[in-house]
Motif scaffolding. Structure first.
Motif, PDB file in Angstrom:
ATOM      1  N   UNK B 285     -37.825 -35.073 -38.517  1.00 32.54           N
ATOM      2  CA  UNK B 285     -38.265 -34.229 -39.632  1.00 32.54           C
ATOM      3  C   UNK B 285     -39.253 -33.163 -39.147  1.00 32.54           C
ATOM      4  N   UNK B 286     -40.131 -33.535 -38.206  1.00 30.78           N
ATOM      5  CA  UNK B 286     -41.100 -32.553 -37.703  1.00 30.78           C
ATOM      6  C   UNK B 286     -40.372 -31.404 -36.996  1.00 30.78           C
ATOM      7  N   UNK B 287     -39.312 -31.726 -36.254  1.00 28.38           N
ATOM      8  CA  UNK B 287     -38.544 -30.648 -35.621  1.00 28.38           C
ATOM      9  C   UNK B 287     -37.886 -29.752 -36.653  1.00 28.38           C
ATOM     10  N   UNK B 288     -37.387 -30.368 -37.724  1.00 29.50           N
ATOM     11  CA  UNK B 288     -36.765 -29.570 -38.785  1.00 29.50           C
ATOM     12  C   UNK B 288     -37.771 -28.565 -39.343  1.00 29.50           C
ATOM     13  N   UNK B 289     -38.981 -29.025 -39.610  1.00 30.62           N
ATOM     14  CA  UNK B 289     -39.982 -28.110 -40.178  1.00 30.62           C
ATOM     15  C   UNK B 289     -40.441 -27.068 -39.156  1.00 30.62           C
ATOM     16  N   UNK B 290     -40.632 -27.497 -37.907  1.00 30.43           N
ATOM     17  CA  UNK B 290     -41.207 -26.574 -36.922  1.00 30.43           C
ATOM     18  C   UNK B 290     -40.198 -25.563 -36.394  1.00 30.43           C
ATOM     19  N   UNK B 658     -45.728 -25.347 -49.162  1.00 23.14           N
ATOM     20  CA  UNK B 658     -46.195 -24.222 -48.341  1.00 23.14           C
ATOM     21  C   UNK B 658     -46.299 -24.649 -46.884  1.00 23.14           C
ATOM     22  N   UNK B 659     -46.122 -23.684 -46.001  1.00 22.55           N
ATOM     23  CA  UNK B 659     -46.378 -23.889 -44.579  1.00 22.55           C
ATOM     24  C   UNK B 659     -47.864 -23.612 -44.329  1.00 22.55           C
ATOM     25  N   UNK B 660     -48.536 -24.574 -43.709  1.00 23.06           N
ATOM     26  CA  UNK B 660     -49.963 -24.409 -43.426  1.00 23.06           C
ATOM     27  C   UNK B 660     -50.148 -24.372 -41.910  1.00 23.06           C
ATOM     28  N   UNK B 661     -50.728 -23.287 -41.409  1.00 26.81           N
ATOM     29  CA  UNK B 661     -50.958 -23.134 -39.970  1.00 26.81           C
ATOM     30  C   UNK B 661     -52.437 -23.228 -39.657  1.00 26.81           C
ATOM     31  N   UNK B 668     -49.367 -27.333 -39.463  1.00 24.66           N
ATOM     32  CA  UNK B 668     -50.171 -28.539 -39.681  1.00 24.66           C
ATOM     33  C   UNK B 668     -49.474 -29.581 -40.545  1.00 24.66           C
ATOM     34  N   UNK B 669     -48.433 -29.196 -41.259  1.00 25.97           N
ATOM     35  CA  UNK B 669     -47.844 -30.144 -42.222  1.00 25.97           C
ATOM     36  C   UNK B 669     -46.336 -30.296 -42.048  1.00 25.97           C
ATOM     37  N   UNK B 670     -45.881 -30.699 -40.839  1.00 26.23           N
ATOM     38  CA  UNK B 670     -44.428 -30.770 -40.625  1.00 26.23           C
ATOM     39  C   UNK B 670     -43.794 -32.105 -41.004  1.00 26.23           C
ATOM     40  N   UNK B 671     -44.320 -32.786 -42.011  1.00 27.21           N
ATOM     41  CA  UNK B 671     -43.702 -34.022 -42.494  1.00 27.21           C
ATOM     42  C   UNK B 671     -43.780 -34.028 -44.024  1.00 27.21           C
TER      43      UNK B 671
END
Lengths: 75, 749
Positions: B285-290, B658-661, B668-671
């Motif tokens: 899932x983290x790869x999907x978001x990133x 939202x995507x938070x960097x 910061x929130x890839x899950x």
């Protein structure tokens, strides 16, 4: 032609071309104003009388309302 | 097709039979991307950049290759050079070349005999980076001091003098803008922002790829479009498309995000380097978001002129969107949609597509339209409140209808916005009284829909049952809908039709299931293919009866004499014709290949009631109504499902996602624990009303319905929160801290 395209049509807001089909119309536009080529090559959706027409060999009638839009797909 | 031909009742269309894939899915038998295995299979894993922007100085994989079980490592050096345009963008996004362009950008990939060994091997690959300045915000990326991410990436449309991160520019409009604003009693201008959101499909990307040294390969993959996978992967790898056979799995959601490649070329490259052994890759899932495409984020400025009676006189929009480190933010479609619901004498639009150090954006359900609606529909609502006007009445007053010239140029054919607004007005939800801290919001939305390249084949079986082969993966019930249309056309039972989504070797090129096109385009082609088969069956019956084929009609699944002059013969059912087809000329089938035209746009209207907790800023959705024009609902349950799904995703986009960097540009929130999508307990039952204004471009009047539903929720929620609190939020997401801050600011501290 809206302002962005006027840069490649020598400032003209209206461009007239002779064509029997949509394909010929696109080719004639490029022949008249080569600066339009990258816009058309990038892909356009052609609306004829409010309907997106996918067969560019379709004939064009003098009274047709034709719009060129950036190619649209969706998600 | 004349309208009266499609305004009739049907035997099957409009009914709600069980979906053909239902049992497989509820019993776990359905095979998704990660369920595919092959003998001798290796497992792939990807090393990703931990930096938002960094030059890759050196990659040393020697220790990884020495690990027992590791069979191959690939880097960009294993891919061909010389690609241009979008092919280069796809290759660069698949695996970084000289520069890692975002946190999560693939740098190297490993194939090993187990997934654990592959992951261990990643830790043994040494990469030296030179960290470069980065930027993740669209407006910051346009400032003069912003780092230039890819100088020279701008296309022909960008005027001189703009920052090199601006890679595409668009402007268009019509009418006298100055006169339009001068004619208004109220002119307001506001700015809005939306954050990038992910499609959030439940199934992560997964594939199994095999490629030999001879350039022949196979792939099994979870995708919305396997011909796109074939073409893109072949281009990135420098192989011939026809030598790559791609088979789609069942798909656990796509929403536009699975119309492109990510890990697929890596699996094939690893296989080629590992002597042709198949390589399976499954993203976390983290790869999907990133590393897979979210939608764009947007900064928008909108100016609208309105008369005291609510008549719109002028509209102006400037949209700036970032779609990551590559061109492709949906700024053009956003602008086309911005004022598409309204008849406005003068409109002007300007848009900028801007590079940032974020992952390459992908399509997401009506790309661009939700952001545009958030800005325009919020401002219209605000102006209605200022003038004391009913927001639904104002929308009805200005609504486009058949014959209206659209804001983006073409004149509309038959459309259903007025009917949708009237259906919303008549719905009982509108008369539910609201309590303290509660508010009601309305908004309209629009999507063009798409036809696209389509190839369908239909075969009559020996027993008269029918197989339909389509190339559009089923992400929303399209197999059921296509089966209904085929059975309706042939006059047979729904259960006697099986629709299969087949591999790339079985049909001509098909575009993906995108643009709300599967039921429209594959359905239209299936109907025409069925008509071809009917013509052949009538010909076989005519031959048996010794009469002219033109003297045979098709009724209720059987060939019949066309009239008393044709002769007196009993009906010849499809099963009888099929049983004899081997001895009457051979197999009977029908085909249709076309770039489907005749698309019908779909408009929708949403009404939402919310309650906002003034102590916490939390928004609870009390009731939600979706009204949308489907043209013709082939299988109403799936149409309603699309309406509800679009609303649910839009509610998430509006309220929490939202995507938070961080300061270094890392996500910061890839899950899902930290990236907050709405879950069942967050939502009420979403009420739906299907409006049917038939599309004359489809044999049964179908419009696409998959995308419009995500467009109105963003402004509808903002308008409801404003009604509940008096505080207007112009930046998404409207998360509890932001709502609370807005309430406190409204109260003066």
């Amino acid at each position: 032609m809206w302002s962005g395209l006027r840069r490649v049509t020598d400032g003209q807001t209206v461009v007239s071309v002779q064509a029997e089909t949509l394909q010929q119309m696109l080719e004639a536009l490029v022949a008249a104003h080569p600066g339009l080529a990258p816009y058309i090559r990038a892909g356009v959706s052609v609306s004829v009388n409010g309907v997106i027409v996918t067969d560019l060999l379709s004939p064009v009638d003098p009274g047709d309302e034709i719009y060129l839009m950036q190619y649209l797909k969706g998600g | 097709m004349a309208k009266d031909e499609i305004q009739r009742t049907y035997r099957l269309i409009g009914t709600r039979p069980d979906r053909p894939d239902g049992l497989d899915k509820v019993t776990g038998r359905a095979r998704y991307g990660a369920d595919v295995s092959a003998p001798g299979m290796l497992h792939g894993a990807v090393l990703r950049s931990p930096h938002a922007h960094a030059r890759i100085l050196r990659i040393d994989a020697s220790k990884a290759l020495a690990l027992p079980g590791v069979k191959a490592v690939v880097t960009r050096a294993d891919f061909p050079t010389g690609l241009t345009g979008e092919d280069w963008n796809l290759q660069e996004n698949t695996i970084a070349g000289e520069v890692a362009l975002y946190d999560g950008h693939a740098v190297a990939a490993v194939a090993a005999t187990s997934r654990l060994i592959a992951q261990d091997a990643l830790r043994l690959i040494a990469v030296d980076y030179e960290i470069l300045p980065h930027v993740t915000d669209v407006d910051a990326a346009m400032r003069p001091d912003a780092p230039a991410i890819r100088p020279g990436a701008a296309d022909h449309s960008v005027p001189e003098g703009l920052h090199p991160n601006v890679v595409k520019y668009i402007d268009f409009g019509h009418g006298d803008l100055e006169a339009g604003f001068a004619a208004a009693d109220l002119v307001r201008e506001q700015s809005y922002t939306t954050e990038a959101t992910h499609q959030g499909y439940i199934e992560p990307h997964a594939c199994l790829g095999q490629l030999g040294a001879d350039g022949k390969g196979e792939m099994w993959v979870c995708t919305q479009g396997h011909w796109y996978i074939r073409r893109m992967a072949a281009a990135v790898l420098g192989i011939e498309a026809a030598q790559l056979r791609v088979t789609p799995s069942e798909i656990g959601g796509g929403f536009g995000g699975k119309t492109t490649i990510f890990i697929e070329p890596l699996a094939l490259a690893l296989s080629r380097k590992a002597g042709g052994r198949p390589v399976k890759m499954v993203m976390s899932r983290a790869e999907v978001f990133r590393a897979t495409g979210p939608t764009a984020s947007a900064a928008m400025k909108v100016r609208i002129g309105m008369k005291k009676d609510g008549t719109l006189t002028a509209g102006q929009a400037e949209f700036r969107m970032q779609g990551g480190a590559f061109p492709g933010a949906p700024v053009s479609s956003a602008l086309y949609c911005a004022f598409a619901s309204y008849a406005i004498p003068a409109v002007a639009h300007v848009g900028y597509d801007v590079l940032t150090n974020r992952p390459k954006c992908a399509a997401y359900r009506a790309p661009g339209s939700p952001m545009a609606a958030f800005a325009v529909e919020s401002l219209i609502d605000e102006m209605c409140r200022e003038l004391g006007l009913d927001p639904l009445e104002v929308r009805l007053k200005n609504a486009v209808r058949e014959g209206t010239k659209s804001s983006y140029g073409p004149t509309y054919g038959p459309i259903g916005l007025v009917q949708s607004l009237q259906a919303a007005q008549a719905h009982p939800n509108l008369s539910v009284p609201l309590g303290p801290n509660q508010g009601r919001g309305v908004a309209a939305g629009f999507w063009f829909n798409h036809g696209g390249e389509t190839s369908v084949s239909l075969a009559i079986g020996e027993d008269g049952t029918v197989t339909v082969s389509v190339g559009t993966p089923d992400i929303g019930g399209s197999r059921a809908s296509i089966a209904l249309m085929t059975a309706e056309t042939l006059g047979i039972a729904y259960e006697n039709v099986r629709v299969n989504v087949v591999e790339t070797g079985a049909l001509g090129v098909n575009e993906p299931t995108h643009g709300s096109r599967a039921t429209f385009a594959s359905g239209k082609a299936a109907v025409i293919a069925a008509r071809h088969a009917i013509a052949e069956m009538c010909r076989r019956a005519a031959a048996a009866w010794g009469i002219d084929p033109e003297a045979v009609d098709w009724q209720d699944g059987a060939a019949v004499p066309a009239g008393p002059n044709a002769g007196k013969f009993p009906p010849m059912p499809i099963a009888e014709i099929a049983a004899r087809m081997g001895s009457t000329g051979g197999p009977i089938s029908g085909h249709h290949e076309v770039t489907a035209g005749g698309v019908g746009a779909s408009f929708g209207v949403h009404v939402v009631d919310v309650e906002v907790d003034p102590e916490t800023g939390r928004t609870t959705v009390l009731r939600y109504l979706v009204v949308q024009d489907a043209g013709r609902a082939i299988h109403p349950a799936y149409v309603e499902g699309q309406y509800q799904g679009g609303a649910a995703q839009g509610i998430g986009w509006a309220l929490n996602e939202e995507y938070i960097h961080d300061a270094e540009g890392r996500l910061l929130n890839p899950v899902f624990l930290d990236y907050r999508v709405p879950v069942a307990s967050d939502l009420p039952m979403i009420d739906t009303v299907i409006v049917e204004v038939p599309n004359p471009g489809h044999p049964y009047g179908v419009r696409g319905v998959g995308e419009t539903g995500i467009t109105p929720p963003l402004p509808a929620l903002a308008n409801a929160i404003a009604a509940a609190t008096g505080a207007r939020l112009r930046s998404l997401p409207m998360s509890p801290p932001k709502v609370l801050a807005a309430i406190r600011a409204q109260r003066g501290g």
